[in-house]
Design a protein around this motif. Structure first.
Motif, short mmCIF file in Angstrom:
data_model
loop_
_atom_site.label_atom_id
_atom_site.label_comp_id
_atom_site.label_asym_id
_atom_site.label_seq_id
_atom_site.Cartn_x
_atom_site.Cartn_y
_atom_site.Cartn_z
N HIS A 239 -14.76 12.72 3.03
CA HIS A 239 -16.08 12.59 3.30
C HIS A 239 -16.53 13.71 3.98
O HIS A 239 -15.83 14.42 4.65
N THR A 241 -20.01 14.30 7.13
CA THR A 241 -21.12 13.59 7.92
C THR A 241 -22.29 14.52 7.97
O THR A 241 -22.15 15.66 8.60
N GLY A 244 -25.74 12.24 10.72
CA GLY A 244 -25.16 10.74 11.39
C GLY A 244 -24.58 9.98 10.32
O GLY A 244 -24.23 8.87 10.74
N VAL A 245 -24.73 10.30 8.96
CA VAL A 245 -24.58 9.37 7.84
C VAL A 245 -23.02 9.93 7.21
O VAL A 245 -22.79 11.12 6.97
N ARG A 246 -22.14 9.23 6.91
CA ARG A 246 -21.06 9.44 6.46
C ARG A 246 -21.10 9.24 4.99
O ARG A 246 -21.55 7.96 4.49
N ASP A 258 -17.42 16.54 14.67
CA ASP A 258 -17.39 15.91 13.32
C ASP A 258 -18.16 16.80 12.19
O ASP A 258 -18.22 16.38 11.01
N ASP A 260 -20.96 17.79 11.76
CA ASP A 260 -22.28 17.48 11.23
C ASP A 260 -23.29 18.69 11.31
O ASP A 260 -24.02 18.89 12.41
N ASP A 294 -18.28 12.84 17.97
CA ASP A 294 -19.39 12.31 17.36
C ASP A 294 -20.80 13.02 17.78
O ASP A 294 -21.10 13.31 18.81
N GLU A 296 -23.56 12.62 17.34
CA GLU A 296 -24.56 11.96 17.98
C GLU A 296 -24.91 12.20 19.66
O GLU A 296 -25.83 12.46 20.30
N HIS A 330 -28.92 9.34 0.34
CA HIS A 330 -28.73 9.17 1.84
C HIS A 330 -29.91 9.76 2.73
O HIS A 330 -29.77 9.36 4.05
N MET A 334 -30.39 8.96 6.65
CA MET A 334 -30.39 9.98 7.69
C MET A 334 -31.50 10.35 8.58
O MET A 334 -31.48 10.49 9.68
N ARG A 337 -31.38 7.52 10.99
CA ARG A 337 -30.32 7.66 12.07
C ARG A 337 -31.13 8.59 13.11
O ARG A 337 -30.91 8.53 14.44
#
Ligand code: CTP
Ligand code: MG
Length: 380
Positions: A239, A241, A244-246, A258, A260, A294, A296, A330, A334, A337
């Protein structure tokens, strides 16, 4: 000291006129009441009560977008009644309360800090004051009489008080109506310290005050645009990221957190607009605590820095650059989020995607990249 804020916003704004009460109208693109809420939040206050007329609850909800964690109290028929209701809604363990007119949106965190410092230094209460320079006259025609202005000052809000003191002063005052809260505190014998006032704390009373204050405030704020870029290499995984969306994918992305790239570019854009260095300076890749972190957390950190600087995120725009995975399905998640984390309405968050027509490192699918801009309105 545990400081709390009470914003009185239960008036009708009759002298200012307009379709909706003045505290919900826009000043420099932002609802009047929201300016004060954000100034208190930027000064680090966590307990904020807004006293409103119950029928204006939808207007307040709209004005505060994400709610900003404020508590709402039901105001009364007079300003003093609204203060009484608001005081009752504050956390009982508060040690200082700053009582403020929603109609004075030009509040800065500096004034909040100066008022709290005055109480910490021992005053019962503190208020911003400005000198008077015009001559004062009362009456007209044959009754026109000069008023000696020696020693007179204009007092603004917020007015800060030891919490217990102002609560008992209001209790002792009964149901009377007062010009402001210093009047109530003085009636109870409190010692008030005056600190330098601020022209921007002028009260919006009539329509033309909106133009005057916009001129005053815009001269002390600037718009800054920050840009950010990030790229990550593809590796083994299932996957990626992004924002913030997996997203399930036949490969993963290598990176110390992660990875991102969308949010990393955005963090750099916000830091750029603040002049606060880059993401690596705040979260060094060499520090093991950010391994697998993360993103975030990074984005919240950048937002907190902006809040602390009294800056307001006006808009963010992210472009994701990759051949695969496909971003289209997505994109809306996104945006949502990102808007959630930044407490922004969806309309001020943009997520776009592009390929590079199979050329370059993204075209060869060696990795993916992202770039972002963040537009901030902040003190000059
Ligand atoms: N206020 C309040 N409750 C009231 C009256 C006033 O909370 N019953 C608040 C207003 O919302 C404002 C502040 O007290 O933030 C100062 O009052 P003022 O400038 O007089 O506002 P309004 O009463 O709304 O305006 P007007 O007197 O023109 O109707
Ligand atoms: Mg009024």
């Amino acid at each position: 000291m545990k400081a709390a804020a009470l914003i009185v916003a239960a008036g009708r704004g009759e002298r200012a006129g307009g379709e909706i009460p003045k505290q919900y109208r826009l000043l420099m693109g932002r609802p009047v009441v929201a300016w004060s809420v954000e100034a208190f939040a930027a000064a680090g206050l966590r307990d904020i009560v807004v006293a409103i007329a119950p029928e204006h609850a939808p207007l307040l909800r709209q004005a505060l977008e994400q709610g900003q964690g404020v508590r709402v109290a039901e105001g009364g028929a007079t300003r003093s009644d609204s203060v009484r209701a608001g005081l009752a809604a504050l956390p009982p363990d508060s040690s200082v309360v700053l009582i403020h007119d929603a109609a004075r949106p030009g509040l800065t965190p500096e004034t909040v800090h100066a008022l709290i410092a005055a109480i910490e230094a021992g005053a019962d209460g503190a208020a911003p004051a400005l000198p008077l320079f015009d001559a004062l006259w009362r009456g007209e025609g044959a009754s026109l009489a000069h008023v000696d202005r020696t020693g007179l000052q204009r007092i603004q809000t917020p007015q800060a008080f030891k919490f217990d003191l102002i609560r008992s002063a209001y209790a002792a005052a009964g149901a009377q109506s007062f010009a402001d809260d210093v009047a109530v505190a003085r009636a109870a014998g409190a010692a008030i310290r005056l600190i330098p006032g601020d022209d921007r704390l002028m009260k919006l009373t009539v329509q033309q005050d909106f133009d005057t204050l916009e001129r005053l405030m815009s001269s002390s704020r600037i718009t800054c645009v920050g840009s950010g870029f990030d790229a990550h290499r593809f590796g083994v995984g299932d996957h990626v990221t992004l924002c913030g969306v997996r997203i399930p994918h036949d490969r993963g992305v290598l990176g110390h957190s992660d990875a991102d790239a969308g949010w990393h570019a955005l963090v750099d854009a916000i830091l750029g607009a603040l002049g606060e260095g880059d993401i690596g300076a705040h979260f060094p890749p060499s520090d093991p605590q950010w391994k697998g972190a993360d993103s975030e957390l990074f984005l919240r950190h950048a937002k907190a820095l902006a809040d602390r600087a009294g800056a307001r995120l006006a808009h963010v725009d992210i472009t994701l650059i990759c051949e695969r995975p496909k971003i289209g399905p997505h994109r809306e998640s996104m945006r949502r989020r990102t808007a959630d984390v930044l407490s922004l309405p969806l309309s001020r968050v943009s997520v776009k995607a592009t390929t590079t027509e199979r050329i370059g490192f993204t075209g060869r699918e060696e990795g993916l990249a992202a770039q972002a801009t963040a537009t901030l309105d902040r003190p000059a």
